[in-house]
Design a protein around this motif. Structure first.
Motif, PDB file in Angstrom:
ATOM      1  N   SER A   1     105.540   5.705 -34.733  1.00  0.00           N
ATOM      2  CA  SER A   1     105.176   4.313 -34.462  1.00  0.00           C
ATOM      3  C   SER A   1     104.486   4.180 -33.103  1.00  0.00           C
ATOM      4  O   SER A   1     104.713   4.965 -32.188  1.00  0.00           O
ATOM      5  CB  SER A   1     106.422   3.424 -34.478  1.00  0.00           C
ATOM      6  OG  SER A   1     107.036   3.447 -35.736  1.00  0.00           O
ATOM      7  N   MET A   2     103.665   3.142 -33.012  1.00  0.00           N
ATOM      8  CA  MET A   2     102.943   2.872 -31.770  1.00  0.00           C
ATOM      9  C   MET A   2     103.710   1.872 -30.930  1.00  0.00           C
ATOM     10  O   MET A   2     104.410   1.006 -31.447  1.00  0.00           O
ATOM     11  CB  MET A   2     101.562   2.309 -32.083  1.00  0.00           C
ATOM     12  CG  MET A   2     100.662   3.257 -32.847  1.00  0.00           C
ATOM     13  SD  MET A   2      99.968   4.530 -31.798  1.00  0.00           S
ATOM     14  CE  MET A   2      98.865   3.542 -30.789  1.00  0.00           C
ATOM     15  N   SER A   3     103.577   1.990 -29.617  1.00  0.00           N
ATOM     16  CA  SER A   3     104.169   1.038 -28.687  1.00  0.00           C
ATOM     17  C   SER A   3     103.125   0.007 -28.301  1.00  0.00           C
ATOM     18  O   SER A   3     101.929   0.297 -28.230  1.00  0.00           O
ATOM     19  CB  SER A   3     104.668   1.767 -27.437  1.00  0.00           C
ATOM     20  OG  SER A   3     104.945   0.854 -26.405  1.00  0.00           O
ATOM     21  N   ASN A   4     103.580  -1.210 -28.029  1.00  0.00           N
ATOM     22  CA  ASN A   4     102.673  -2.284 -27.612  1.00  0.00           C
ATOM     23  C   ASN A   4     102.591  -2.410 -26.093  1.00  0.00           C
ATOM     24  O   ASN A   4     102.041  -3.378 -25.585  1.00  0.00           O
ATOM     25  CB  ASN A   4     103.137  -3.621 -28.202  1.00  0.00           C
ATOM     26  CG  ASN A   4     102.983  -3.658 -29.709  1.00  0.00           C
ATOM     27  OD1 ASN A   4     102.003  -3.163 -30.248  1.00  0.00           O
ATOM     28  ND2 ASN A   4     103.967  -4.227 -30.392  1.00  0.00           N
ATOM     29  N   GLU A   5     103.141  -1.418 -25.386  1.00  0.00           N
ATOM     30  CA  GLU A   5     103.174  -1.537 -23.926  1.00  0.00           C
ATOM     31  C   GLU A   5     101.781  -1.517 -23.317  1.00  0.00           C
ATOM     32  O   GLU A   5     101.513  -2.202 -22.333  1.00  0.00           O
ATOM     33  CB  GLU A   5     104.013  -0.402 -23.327  1.00  0.00           C
ATOM     34  CG  GLU A   5     104.137  -0.513 -21.818  1.00  0.00           C
ATOM     35  CD  GLU A   5     104.928   0.622 -21.203  1.00  0.00           C
ATOM     36  OE1 GLU A   5     105.141   0.579 -19.987  1.00  0.00           O
ATOM     37  OE2 GLU A   5     105.317   1.545 -21.927  1.00  0.00           O
TER      38      GLU A   5
ATOM     39  N   PRO B   1      94.112   8.037 -38.027  1.00  0.00           N
ATOM     40  CA  PRO B   1      94.732   7.118 -37.069  1.00  0.00           C
ATOM     41  C   PRO B   1      94.285   7.416 -35.646  1.00  0.00           C
ATOM     42  O   PRO B   1      94.302   8.566 -35.201  1.00  0.00           O
ATOM     43  CB  PRO B   1      96.223   7.375 -37.276  1.00  0.00           C
ATOM     44  CG  PRO B   1      96.320   7.766 -38.721  1.00  0.00           C
ATOM     45  CD  PRO B   1      95.088   8.585 -38.982  1.00  0.00           C
ATOM     46  N   ALA B   2      93.882   6.353 -34.941  1.00  0.00           N
ATOM     47  CA  ALA B   2      93.058   6.531 -33.736  1.00  0.00           C
ATOM     48  C   ALA B   2      93.827   6.528 -32.431  1.00  0.00           C
ATOM     49  O   ALA B   2      93.254   6.840 -31.384  1.00  0.00           O
ATOM     50  CB  ALA B   2      91.998   5.433 -33.690  1.00  0.00           C
ATOM     51  N   GLY B   3      95.122   6.132 -32.439  1.00  0.00           N
ATOM     52  CA  GLY B   3      95.827   6.071 -31.178  1.00  0.00           C
ATOM     53  C   GLY B   3      95.348   4.906 -30.325  1.00  0.00           C
ATOM     54  O   GLY B   3      94.784   3.925 -30.821  1.00  0.00           O
ATOM     55  N   GLN B   4      95.539   5.036 -29.007  1.00  0.00           N
ATOM     56  CA  GLN B   4      95.339   3.928 -28.081  1.00  0.00           C
ATOM     57  C   GLN B   4      93.882   3.484 -27.959  1.00  0.00           C
ATOM     58  O   GLN B   4      93.574   2.307 -28.066  1.00  0.00           O
ATOM     59  CB  GLN B   4      95.856   4.341 -26.705  1.00  0.00           C
ATOM     60  CG  GLN B   4      96.419   3.193 -25.897  1.00  0.00           C
ATOM     61  CD  GLN B   4      97.877   2.949 -26.204  1.00  0.00           C
ATOM     62  OE1 GLN B   4      98.648   3.874 -26.361  1.00  0.00           O
ATOM     63  NE2 GLN B   4      98.253   1.700 -26.278  1.00  0.00           N
TER      64      GLN B   4
ATOM     65  N   GLN C   1      93.028  -4.997 -39.120  1.00  0.00           N
ATOM     66  CA  GLN C   1      94.329  -4.350 -38.961  1.00  0.00           C
ATOM     67  C   GLN C   1      94.182  -2.846 -39.211  1.00  0.00           C
ATOM     68  O   GLN C   1      94.703  -2.296 -40.176  1.00  0.00           O
ATOM     69  CB  GLN C   1      95.348  -4.945 -39.942  1.00  0.00           C
ATOM     70  CG  GLN C   1      95.809  -6.353 -39.614  1.00  0.00           C
ATOM     71  CD  GLN C   1      96.714  -6.374 -38.377  1.00  0.00           C
ATOM     72  OE1 GLN C   1      97.524  -5.480 -38.177  1.00  0.00           O
ATOM     73  NE2 GLN C   1      96.558  -7.400 -37.559  1.00  0.00           N
ATOM     74  N   PRO C   2      93.478  -2.143 -38.329  1.00  0.00           N
ATOM     75  CA  PRO C   2      93.238  -0.714 -38.553  1.00  0.00           C
ATOM     76  C   PRO C   2      94.496   0.117 -38.332  1.00  0.00           C
ATOM     77  O   PRO C   2      95.484  -0.351 -37.753  1.00  0.00           O
ATOM     78  CB  PRO C   2      92.165  -0.375 -37.520  1.00  0.00           C
ATOM     79  CG  PRO C   2      92.399  -1.349 -36.414  1.00  0.00           C
ATOM     80  CD  PRO C   2      92.844  -2.623 -37.081  1.00  0.00           C
ATOM     81  N   ILE C   3      94.433   1.358 -38.790  1.00  0.00           N
ATOM     82  CA  ILE C   3      95.560   2.273 -38.677  1.00  0.00           C
ATOM     83  C   ILE C   3      95.430   3.061 -37.375  1.00  0.00           C
ATOM     84  O   ILE C   3      94.479   3.825 -37.186  1.00  0.00           O
ATOM     85  CB  ILE C   3      95.607   3.246 -39.873  1.00  0.00           C
ATOM     86  CG1 ILE C   3      95.544   2.470 -41.197  1.00  0.00           C
ATOM     87  CG2 ILE C   3      96.855   4.112 -39.803  1.00  0.00           C
ATOM     88  CD1 ILE C   3      96.670   1.492 -41.402  1.00  0.00           C
ATOM     89  N   LEU C   4      96.421   2.881 -36.516  1.00  0.00           N
ATOM     90  CA  LEU C   4      96.416   3.565 -35.222  1.00  0.00           C
ATOM     91  C   LEU C   4      97.380   4.739 -35.194  1.00  0.00           C
ATOM     92  O   LEU C   4      97.206   5.685 -34.432  1.00  0.00           O
ATOM     93  CB  LEU C   4      96.777   2.586 -34.098  1.00  0.00           C
ATOM     94  CG  LEU C   4      95.897   1.336 -33.991  1.00  0.00           C
ATOM     95  CD1 LEU C   4      96.418   0.421 -32.887  1.00  0.00           C
ATOM     96  CD2 LEU C   4      94.461   1.722 -33.713  1.00  0.00           C
ATOM     97  N   GLY C   5      98.436   4.672 -36.013  1.00  0.00           N
ATOM     98  CA  GLY C   5      99.439   5.734 -36.047  1.00  0.00           C
ATOM     99  C   GLY C   5     100.124   5.741 -37.397  1.00  0.00           C
ATOM    100  O   GLY C   5      99.485   5.640 -38.435  1.00  0.00           O
TER     101      GLY C   5
END
Length: 967
Positions: A146-150, A308-311, A136-140
């Protein structure tokens, strides 16, 4: 920005109460009439039936009118957003953005340690990945970040797989079975639990199998942050929600912070280090972890900081571990061996005043009523923020640097070695310049960063100055082994000036010797030279301004200084203990009370100017907004256009500017769309999202201006495809404390690094016709109490040199066109209604042309449209009716509305949608449906009315005939 769309819905529903009350009254009246008009009270059946029918037809009309008013009133903004046409990204754009995000992250990952050349990993493609955070890494971050799951997201494990590694699935299964999801941490609920499998729950067979699987171990430690809550400085403090991973011990002791390792994490490191000699630690988070433990684990050979790594960022991590990419990141913050050694520790967080009952207000937020009272925070450290404190304090003998700092600001290792040689320094015509030749002396290709600092002459007890100050930087191209590049460093001498708030009340470049150096980080000097400024220069006239100011800067924030004892370098920081202590008094002074304002205190009429003349409204000049594109802000044609606006036109555009500004038909102004967040555009209404890039911290870690600009361009291109006009970003508040919950969204502890990156992003987006709302303007550097009338006390020097500088650079270098103001007060004046900030500094000094917008507008007891538009505020980020509408129709108010409208319209017409003339507008689908519904109801009403009348006549006819027969 406060991202609370479901709360918006709840609040809007509550705002419908008056309409529902009216409808209820009509309904009750109809029922009463139906019951009251009966055989006993009205014997004539025809009249009785007529009254019944007409009363219910009135209910039908009342219901229709009420619903129409609700739809076009309180619900309009939400309906406009919710029914907006979905514009999605093309496959080509998605692929290009994903690649760019990965490339950016490859320069964001920062190697802090690499003993024995442990990395890159060679000789095996199998890895044991330890740590629950690996699943469960940190993306944002949470809130607006918050990150979108799209779109699909790369994880640490998928990134390793993509790079050709095989990971130990038994370990992964252990973690996913232990807990599937990260604990809830959002704006309204914070569970700070750090899930981690206790060491005694690792079966012996699992460890044995792991050792057989590979002799390489990677340990992942994560920390999460977000909007509306700062990270706990004491995990045992009241209100901190945390669940231990074991019943046998406490994860944290009293006074330990979340930026320290938990006991379970320590036990995991013990377990791993006892069984593996080659350990790589991956820290995934934005807030600097306390690295006091590394000395205890010689088996930890390598340490990587992965923000936080993003997409797709984590694909780059795999490539770095495999050696396909050479890390080139540098720290954007200082990492301490003890996070409690920061001078801000005792002056962040919750400080409620104890004598302000007379200033308390009732607040109704999302259906909940509460009393809000003023709180405060003291910026006691002055200009000594981050490395500027640690370096200066070490030079003055206050601290032992090596005992305090684990990794300096601007620090980062590579798989290769570089040599930097400083050329002759030139100081001519107010400009300092020199060349730096960078040579790759190692055996792998890589990039390096040239960091230039200056150390100014300091007089004991004089203007406060840090002994180390970043003044310029450049990143090289990728250099092959043996290859060199000559990097040019150049900066104006006024970049070395200090703000003298007590004497000259202006920027001053004092005479004397300035040490100009190139360094591998804020602490390690590679080479230096002396620049002599022969004569003191004071920037105190309009013909001699600082850094290109339109007018000379002078003291504007004396009222924000308060009675705080600020940290001073004088006599080797003699006042350190006293200055950085917790506040001695929790009382607001009588002087401060006199100038404090909130919605109970502010009355528009008291601030009217009797000399103001009522401006023209509703004129028929025939000017269209598109006619003004490219025209100067002061072009006379603007007056003709503004004369056409009515009070309602202006009020609707100003008051309901949440996620975009309203259309004005009679001038051809379209409805615009503005979206969060810092790393991606996310439409919370249509659920369409752009590709998410790495966090602002990651962008700062690249120290690559070009990458920041390219990110801005790409975001602008994605905005156009998504039909978005404005971007609620970048955030450029300062990492004043390592515990700020929103540090992921902001760049750095350093104002110059923050300003360069922000300006690059803004310029990139602007090149695509997209305006960026630089935020949060200003001094919004903690989340605690940010909406609780947070009085921020800071001195003028630190305000200008530290906290305003990134915004200044964003305006001057990036061409910023929009601003989101902060929730906090500066002194006793709300930042969103602070004329010194929004008019004198932003517009008069810096020359800003554009519009300012509040942070999310929920009133909070102090957000007030009347006050804001009269003091430099232009638009309210509101989606519901609270105190966001202008209530005064005085000449003073209308003049302010006219100025605010001018600022909004000037920004909009110069955005991408007006590139080819006036854009086509479409009626929102809900409005079309509403008018169709009204038409159907009208036809139904007419038909029912005809039937009612006919029946009445039919019933009356026999009665008339009977009467006639009797005669």
């Amino acid at each position: 920005m406060l991202d609370i769309n479901m709360s918006d819905v709840i609040a809007v529903l509550k705002s419908l109460t008056p309409y529902l009350v009216v409808l209820g009254v009509v309904l009750v009246a109809a029922i009463i009439i139906t019951i009251a008009v009966n055989k006993k009270t009205v014997r004539d059946v025809s009249v009785r039936k007529l009254v019944h029918s007409e009363s219910w037809l009135v209910v039908l009309v009342a219901a229709t009118v009420s619903i129409a008013l609700m739809l076009t009133g309180p619900m309009a903004t939400l309906l406009n957003n919710a029914t907006a046409k979905k514009y999605k990204l093309s496959d080509e754009t998605i692929a290009a953005a994903n690649t760019q995000a990965q490339d950016l992250y490859s320069e964001a990952v920062t190697m802090l340690q690499n003993n024995d050349n442990n990395l890159p990993i060679s000789g095996t493609k199998k890895l044991n990945v330890f740590g629950w955070g690996s699943t469960q890494p940190i993306l944002g971050g949470s809130g607006s970040g918050s990150m979108s799951n799209e779109h699909p997201m790369a994880s640490i494990l998928s990134g390793l797989k993509q790079a050709g590694f095989e990971t130990n699935s038994e370990l992964t299964d252990l973690y996913t079975k232990y807990r599937a999801e990260r604990p809830t941490l959002n704006m309204f609920q914070q569970d700070w639990t750090l899930p981690e499998v206790p060491a005694d729950q690792y079966p012996d067979s699992l460890i044995s199998d792991a050792k057989s699987f590979s002799d390489e171990a990677v340990v992942v430690i994560t920390r999460f942050g977000g909007e509306n809550a700062d990270l706990p400085r004491d995990m045992k403090a009241e209100g901190v929600v945390y669940n231990n991973n074991s019943k046998d011990y406490e994860d944290f002791q009293q006074g330990e912070s979340i930026l320290q390792l938990s006991q379970t994490e320590k036990n995991m490191l013990d377990l791993v280090s006892k069984n593996f000699d080659h350990v790589t630690l991956v820290y995934n988070g934005s807030n600097p972890l306390q690295f006091d433990f590394l000395a205890n684990y010689p088996q930890i050979k390598s340490v990587l900081w992965c923000p936080p790594a993003g997409q797709t960022g984590f694909n780059a991590l795999g490539d770095i571990l495999a050696g396909k990419v050479n890390p080139s990141g540098k720290t954007s913050d200082t990492f301490l061996k003890n996070v409690r050694s920061t001078p801000t520790l005792n002056n962040i967080g919750n400080f409620p005043y104890d004598n302000v009952d007379d200033l308390s207000v009732k607040v109704n937020f999302v259906g909940s009523e509460y009393t809000s009272s003023p709180t405060f925070v003291n910026y006691v450290e002055g200009i000594y923020v981050g490395y500027k404190f640690y370096e200066t304090a070490a030079d003055e003998g206050l601290i032992n640097y090596d005992d305090t700092v684990a990794f300096p600001f601007g620090y980062g290792l590579s798989y290769t070695d570089f040599e930097q040689k400083m050329g002759d320094v030139s100081y001519k015509n107010g400009k300092v310049s020199f060349d730096v030749t960078v040579t790759n002396t190692g055996d792998k290709a890589g990039k390096d960063v040239v960091e230039a600092y200056y150390n100014p002459p300091y007089t004991n007890g004089g203007i406060e100055k840090s002994s180390v100050n970043l003044v310029a930087f450049e990143k090289t191209k990728e250099l092959k082994p043996g290859e060199s590049e000559t990097v040019k460093i150049s900066f104006d001498d006024d970049s070395m000036a200090s703000y003298d708030a007590k004497g000259a009340k202006a920027y001053v470049l004092e005479s004397g010797n300035y040490d100009v150096s190139i360094q591998s980080d804020s602490h390690t000097v590679i080479d230096s030279a002396t620049v002599n400024v022969p004569k003191t220069i004071t920037y105190d006239s309009d013909s001699n301004t600082h850094s290109g100011d339109k007018v000379a800067a002078t003291n504007e924030f004396d009222d924000a200084e308060g009675d705080v004892n600020y940290l001073s370098r004088a006599d080797h920081f003699a006042n350190y203990e006293e200055a950085v202590a917790a506040p001695a008094s929790m009382s607001m002074s009588d002087e401060a009370k006199k100038t404090f304002s909130n919605n109970d205190i502010y009355k528009p009429g008291k601030h009217d100017n009797a000399d103001d003349k009522m401006p023209t409204t509703g004129a028929k000049n025939g000017v269209r907004l598109a006619d003004l594109r490219g025209k100067d802000y002061d072009d006379p044609q603007w007056d003709k256009l503004l004369d056409q606006l009515t009070f309602d036109d202006m009020d609707n555009m100003i008051a309901m500017a949440g996620y975009g500004t309203a259309a004005i038909k009679n001038i051809g102004k379209i409805k615009t769309t503005d979206l969060d967040g810092p790393a991606a555009l996310i439409n919370n209404f249509t659920h369409v999202s752009s590709i998410a890039f790495p966090s602002a911290v990651g962008i700062a870690n690249t120290w690559n201006k070009k990458l920041a600009n390219e990110f801005g361009k790409t975001l602008g291109k994605m905005a156009r495809e998504m039909h978005v006009d404005g971007w609620y970003a970048p955030g450029m508040n300062i990492h004043r404390s390592p515990f700020s919950g929103r540090n992921f969204e902001y760049f750095s502890e350093d104002s110059l690094l923050s300003g360069v990156m922000a300006a690059g992003e803004i310029a990139g987006a602007r090149s695509q016709g997209v305006y960026s709302f630089m935020k949060h303007f200003a001094l919004n550097d903690q989340e605690t109490n940010r909406t609780a009338m947070l009085v921020t006390w800071a001195n003028e020097q630190s305000i200008r040199e530290i906290y305003l500088k990134p915004f200044e650079m964003a305006v001057k270098d990036g061409g910023a066109q929009a601003v989101m103001t902060a929730y906090n007060y500066i002194g006793t004046t709300y930042a969103g209604a602070n004329p010194a900030l929004l008019n004198t500094v932003l517009r008069d000094e810096w020359g800003f042309r554009g519009f300012t917008l509040t942070d999310y507008f929920a009133g909070f007891g102090y957000q007030n449209a009347d006050q804001e538009i009269r003091n430099g505020g232009d638009a309210m980020l509101a989606t519901m009716d609270v105190t966001n509408h202008v209530t005064s129709k005085s000449a003073t108010s209308l003049k302010a509305m006219r100025t605010a409208s001018h600022n909004i319209l000037y920004t909009v017409v110069n955005s991408w949608q007006y590139e080819n003339g006036e854009p086509k507008t479409e009626l929102p689908i809900w409005q079309t449906g509403m008018w169709i519904g009204i038409a159907v109801v009208a036809v139904l009403f007419a038909g029912l009315e005809i039937v009612t009348v006919r029946r009445f006549v039919a019933r009356r006819k026999p009665a008339v005939e009977v009467i006639a027969g009797e005669q």
